[in-house]
Design a protein around this motif. Structure first.
Motif, short mmCIF file in Angstrom:
data_model
loop_
_atom_site.label_atom_id
_atom_site.label_comp_id
_atom_site.label_asym_id
_atom_site.label_seq_id
_atom_site.Cartn_x
_atom_site.Cartn_y
_atom_site.Cartn_z
N GLU A 198 -8.20 -8.71 4.30
CA GLU A 198 -7.33 -9.92 4.23
C GLU A 198 -7.29 -10.82 2.80
O GLU A 198 -6.41 -10.91 2.41
CB GLU A 198 -7.14 -10.84 5.53
CG GLU A 198 -6.26 -11.93 5.12
CD GLU A 198 -4.93 -11.48 5.19
OE1 GLU A 198 -4.14 -12.48 4.76
OE2 GLU A 198 -4.55 -10.37 5.43
N ARG A 222 -6.05 -8.77 0.29
CA ARG A 222 -4.39 -8.68 0.20
C ARG A 222 -3.88 -10.09 0.03
O ARG A 222 -2.81 -10.03 -0.64
CB ARG A 222 -4.18 -8.17 1.64
CG ARG A 222 -4.51 -6.95 2.04
CD ARG A 222 -3.93 -6.20 3.14
NE ARG A 222 -4.61 -6.85 4.43
CZ ARG A 222 -4.01 -7.36 5.45
NH1 ARG A 222 -2.91 -7.57 5.43
NH2 ARG A 222 -4.99 -7.90 6.54
N VAL A 247 -4.14 -0.32 -1.54
CA VAL A 247 -4.24 -1.53 -0.52
C VAL A 247 -4.44 -1.22 0.57
O VAL A 247 -4.35 -1.92 1.55
CB VAL A 247 -3.18 -2.67 -0.85
CG1 VAL A 247 -2.80 -2.94 -2.19
CG2 VAL A 247 -1.84 -1.73 -0.41
N CYS A 249 1.97 -6.29 2.24
CA CYS A 249 0.57 -6.52 2.38
C CYS A 249 0.36 -7.49 3.42
O CYS A 249 -0.58 -8.34 3.55
CB CYS A 249 -0.19 -6.70 1.17
SG CYS A 249 -0.18 -5.33 0.05
N THR A 252 -1.55 -4.08 8.02
CA THR A 252 -2.51 -3.14 7.49
C THR A 252 -1.85 -1.52 8.48
O THR A 252 -1.66 -1.92 9.61
CB THR A 252 -3.76 -3.17 7.76
OG1 THR A 252 -4.05 -3.48 9.12
CG2 THR A 252 -4.36 -4.22 6.89
N ARG A 269 -0.82 -10.30 -2.71
CA ARG A 269 0.29 -10.94 -2.29
C ARG A 269 0.89 -11.92 -3.28
O ARG A 269 2.07 -11.84 -3.70
CB ARG A 269 0.55 -11.62 -0.86
CG ARG A 269 0.26 -10.26 0.38
CD ARG A 269 0.82 -11.15 1.60
NE ARG A 269 0.00 -12.19 2.05
CZ ARG A 269 -1.18 -11.91 2.79
NH1 ARG A 269 -1.32 -10.89 3.30
NH2 ARG A 269 -1.89 -12.85 3.31
#
Length: 230
Positions: free
Chosen positions: A76, A79, A71, A55, A58, A83
């Protein structure tokens, strides 16, 4: 149970007017507790794939799920949450803070995730990577292998389910590289899912499965003959 499910992943980078097709429809699944190595020549798309699985980037096309969460098109900010909760990273360059001790470098992700410092967890991680006796040493006082152990410990401190490593033995001699793979094997025994990108095909075959990339395309999987193969 699959913790990583990718279907038809593509990644296109733009370099001026040129389109660079790093990945051309890659599909794969990684099971919980599996140890997978990704190999291939330079430019084959290994790091591009790992960045998508982690991640950090993309996809241009296709779909990706991490632990059942799609995902693929997350912003962001979302993500980042995935993460921090699910994934630990180990890189070829150690990226240690030179003014922090081994222990402080390991604990650093807790600052970003705003979690309290847990001394028992810190000691557990230090023991796991064999650095209890070097906890208070600065990076310049450590060998390359010890610095990579710190980097592995830092990847584990948030207790991720998945550990992704990009050429983690690339800057190490062969003996130290063997030791690093021993640590990754131990992580798998403890229930972590480990995916490693490497040029070292000999070490790669210590994994349960070897995934080969060439020109952004996936070649047939290679099951390994190690005793811990499922």
């Amino acid at each position: 149970m699959s913790v990583i499910d990718a279907s038809g992943l593509t990644k296109i980078y733009h370099r001026g007017a040129e389109e660079v097709h790093a990945l051309r429809g890659v599909s794969l699944s990684v099971q919980a507790g599996e140890f997978v190595s990704i190999v291939g020549p330079s430019g084959s798309g290994k790091t591009a794939l790992l960045n998508l699985l982690g991640c950090l980037d993309t996809p241009s096309g296709g779909t990706l799920s991490i632990n059942g969460t799609d995902v693929t098109n997350l912003p962001e900010s979302c993500r980042v949450i995935i993460r921090r909760a699910e994934i630990g990273f180990v890189f070829q360059q150690f990226f240690l803070i030179p003014t922090l001790s081994a222990k402080e470098n390991i604990l650093l992700p807790l600052t970003f995730s705003k979690k309290p410092v847990n001394e028992s967890r810190a000691q557990e991680i230090l023991d796991m990577v064999g650095l209890s006796h070097r906890a208070d040493h600065l990076p310049h006082e450590l060998s390359g292998g010890e610095m990579q152990r710190v980097a592995i410990g830092r990847a584990l401190v948030d207790d991720p389910k998945i550990v992704l490593a990009d050429e983690p033995t690339g800057n190490l001699d062969s003996h130290t590289a063997e030791q690093m793979y021993g640590i990754f094997e131990e992580l798998v025994h403890k229930g972590y899912t480990v995916v490693i990108v490497t040029h070292n095909t000999e070490l790669a075959h210590r994994a349960h499965r070897v995934i080969r990339l060439r020109d952004g395309l996936l070649e047939p999987d290679t099951p390994c003959s190690c005793p811990e193969n499922p």
